[in-house]
Enzyme design. Sequence first.
Site, PDB file in Angstrom:
ATOM      1  N   PRO A   9       0.943  -1.166  -0.092  1.00  0.00           N
ATOM      2  CG  PRO A   9      -0.251  -0.901   2.117  1.00  0.00           C
ATOM      3  CD  PRO A   9       0.839  -1.896   1.269  1.00  0.00           C
ATOM      4  CG  ASN A  10      -0.335   4.389   1.289  1.00  0.00           C
ATOM      5  OD1 ASN A  10      -1.251   4.798   0.567  1.00  0.00           O
ATOM      6  ND2 ASN A  10      -0.288   4.144   2.536  1.00  0.00           N
ATOM      7  NE  ARG A  17       3.015   7.300   2.359  1.00  0.00           N
ATOM      8  CZ  ARG A  17       3.554   6.246   2.746  1.00  0.00           C
ATOM      9  NH1 ARG A  17       4.164   5.438   1.981  1.00  0.00           N
ATOM     10  NH2 ARG A  17       3.372   5.891   4.133  1.00  0.00           N
ATOM     11  CE1 TYR A  22       8.575   5.239   3.101  1.00  0.00           C
ATOM     12  CE2 TYR A  22       7.298   7.138   3.185  1.00  0.00           C
ATOM     13  CZ  TYR A  22       7.377   5.801   3.901  1.00  0.00           C
ATOM     14  OH  TYR A  22       6.984   5.476   4.798  1.00  0.00           O
ATOM     15  CG  ASN A  73       8.056  -2.033   0.346  1.00  0.00           C
ATOM     16  OD1 ASN A  73       7.678  -2.260   1.408  1.00  0.00           O
ATOM     17  ND2 ASN A  73       8.780  -1.145  -0.188  1.00  0.00           N
ATOM     18  CB  ALA A  76       1.273  -0.111   6.121  1.00  0.00           C
ATOM     19  CG  HIS A  79       4.832  -2.351  10.478  1.00  0.00           C
ATOM     20  ND1 HIS A  79       6.445  -2.904  10.558  1.00  0.00           N
ATOM     21  CD2 HIS A  79       4.874  -1.530   9.532  1.00  0.00           C
ATOM     22  CE1 HIS A  79       6.919  -2.139   9.731  1.00  0.00           C
ATOM     23  NE2 HIS A  79       6.170  -1.319   9.058  1.00  0.00           N
ATOM     24  CG  ASP A  86      -0.189 -17.245   8.041  1.00  0.00           C
ATOM     25  OD1 ASP A  86       0.943 -17.452   8.673  1.00  0.00           O
ATOM     26  OD2 ASP A  86      -1.142 -17.321   8.718  1.00  0.00           O
ATOM     27  CD  GLU A  97      10.443  -7.743   5.504  1.00  0.00           C
ATOM     28  OE1 GLU A  97       9.891  -7.000   6.296  1.00  0.00           O
ATOM     29  OE2 GLU A  97      10.892  -9.084   5.828  1.00  0.00           O
ATOM     30  CG  HIS A  99      11.004  -2.700   4.689  1.00  0.00           C
ATOM     31  ND1 HIS A  99       9.486  -2.515   4.389  1.00  0.00           N
ATOM     32  CD2 HIS A  99      11.238  -3.678   5.188  1.00  0.00           C
ATOM     33  CE1 HIS A  99       8.997  -3.467   4.833  1.00  0.00           C
ATOM     34  NE2 HIS A  99       9.931  -4.399   5.354  1.00  0.00           N
ATOM     35  CG  LEU A 100      11.269   2.567  -0.951  1.00  0.00           C
ATOM     36  CD1 LEU A 100      10.146   3.150  -1.091  1.00  0.00           C
ATOM     37  CD2 LEU A 100      12.373   2.358  -1.899  1.00  0.00           C
ATOM     38  CB  SER A 101      12.434   4.110   5.553  1.00  0.00           C
ATOM     39  OG  SER A 101      11.217   3.303   5.890  1.00  0.00           O
ATOM     40  NE  ARG A 106       9.968   5.906   8.895  1.00  0.00           N
ATOM     41  CZ  ARG A 106       8.824   5.614   8.239  1.00  0.00           C
ATOM     42  NH1 ARG A 106       8.901   4.786   7.024  1.00  0.00           N
ATOM     43  NH2 ARG A 106       7.840   6.516   7.967  1.00  0.00           N
ATOM     44  NE  ARG A 110       6.655   4.098  10.070  1.00  0.00           N
ATOM     45  CZ  ARG A 110       5.446   4.085   9.026  1.00  0.00           C
ATOM     46  NH1 ARG A 110       5.313   3.088   8.569  1.00  0.00           N
ATOM     47  NH2 ARG A 110       4.607   4.998   9.046  1.00  0.00           N
TER      48      ARG A 110
END
Length: 144
Positions: A9-10, A17, A22, A73, A76, A79, A86, A97, A99-101, A106, A110
């Site tokens: 998402p996002n 954003r 990001y 990725n 949100a 978490h 699963d 996996e 993640h940009l940040s 953070r 997170r």
Amino acid sequence: MVIDVIHGPNLNMLGRREPEIYGTTTLADIDRELMEYGTSQGADIESFQSNTEGEIVDRIQEAFGRVSGVIINPAAYTHTSVAIRDALAMLSCPVVEIHLSNIHKREPFRHHSYISGVADGVIAGFGARGYLMALQAILEMIRK
């Protein structure tokens, strides 16, 4: 060889954003770079983005037995989503996996990932470059 890249998402809003977190690279830019690199390495890159947890689970299930690896990725959902965790656990191919940040620098909520426990590797904090690092890593895993 097919690598599925799943964006949560996002991430469709990348470049607009919170660029201070990001960056200004768009999702289309990331996908284009991955596809170009993938082609140069003999891999077909399929990209998928959804803001909906169930659609991400469906995509992971569709990957079962069809792809050589998954880069995800979960954004949100990292978490919160036992369902995505699963679904990934059912796969027999490598999973990375991304993640940009750096999620560990953070907010405390997170810091925990439901996904990391079923991923073969985790890349975080390198911005858009992390996706290329994830692709290079997963190709190496597949070729071993």
